[in-house]
Motif scaffolding. Structure first.
Motif: not given
Length: 157
Positions: A28, A36-37, A40, A55, A57, A78, A80, A82, A107-108
């Motif tokens: 994503l 994005k979340t 998901a 998220s 994160t 899932h 992240d 970032y 994500e990221w």
């Protein structure tokens, strides 16, 4: 695809879920607040996994096992990425241990996780600040993504 509301973004994820199988990687891409979340969350709902999709994160990665009472058929990993500094840190997560048995949504993750599989689906999300609408662009990379997505795109039009 134009996604007018956060629910439209989740609905896109739910509509993708039946096309997914173990070993799939979805990357994503998009700025903060692009959805994005939410996407998901829709994928998780469509796969029938346990637990709330939030998220990851601060924990970087969460595994959501399938919930038989919700018709769950595959686990969802899932991620992240970032806060990750590069491919070496992704390798430290041992995602490749989970990727064959689950659907992995990152994500990221652009430029960091593509080496985990031969083919993956990139979903680019952009957000119009004025209207708060999102635009989703699905970009298949290898594998049989073109064929799988053909049915989804016909339904969406």
């Amino acid at each position: 695809m134009i996604l007018k509301t956060p629910e439209d973004t989740r609905a896109l994820g739910r509509s993708l879920a039946p096309l997914l199988r173990a070993g799939d990687l979805i990357v994503l891409v998009g700025p903060l607040g692009a959805g994005k979340t939410q996407l998901a969350q829709g994928i998780g709902a469509g796969l029938g996994v346990r637990g709330a999709i939030t998220s990851p994160t601060f924990v970087i990665s969460r595994v959501h096992p399938p919930d038989p009472s919700r018709g769950g058929r595959l686990p969802l990993v899932h991620v992240d990425a970032y806060r990750l500094g590069g491919v070496a840190e992704v390798d430290d997560l041992d995602l490749d241990a989970d990727v064959d048995a689950a659907v992995t949504v990152v994500e990221w993750g652009a430029g960091l996780v593509e080496q985990l599989v031969d083919g993956y689906l990139e979903i680019r999300l952009d957000r119009d600040e004025e209207s708060d609408e999102r635009t989703a662009t699905l970009v298949p990379h290898g594998s049989d993504w073109d064929e799988r997505l053909a049915g989804l795109l016909t339904v969406a039009e």
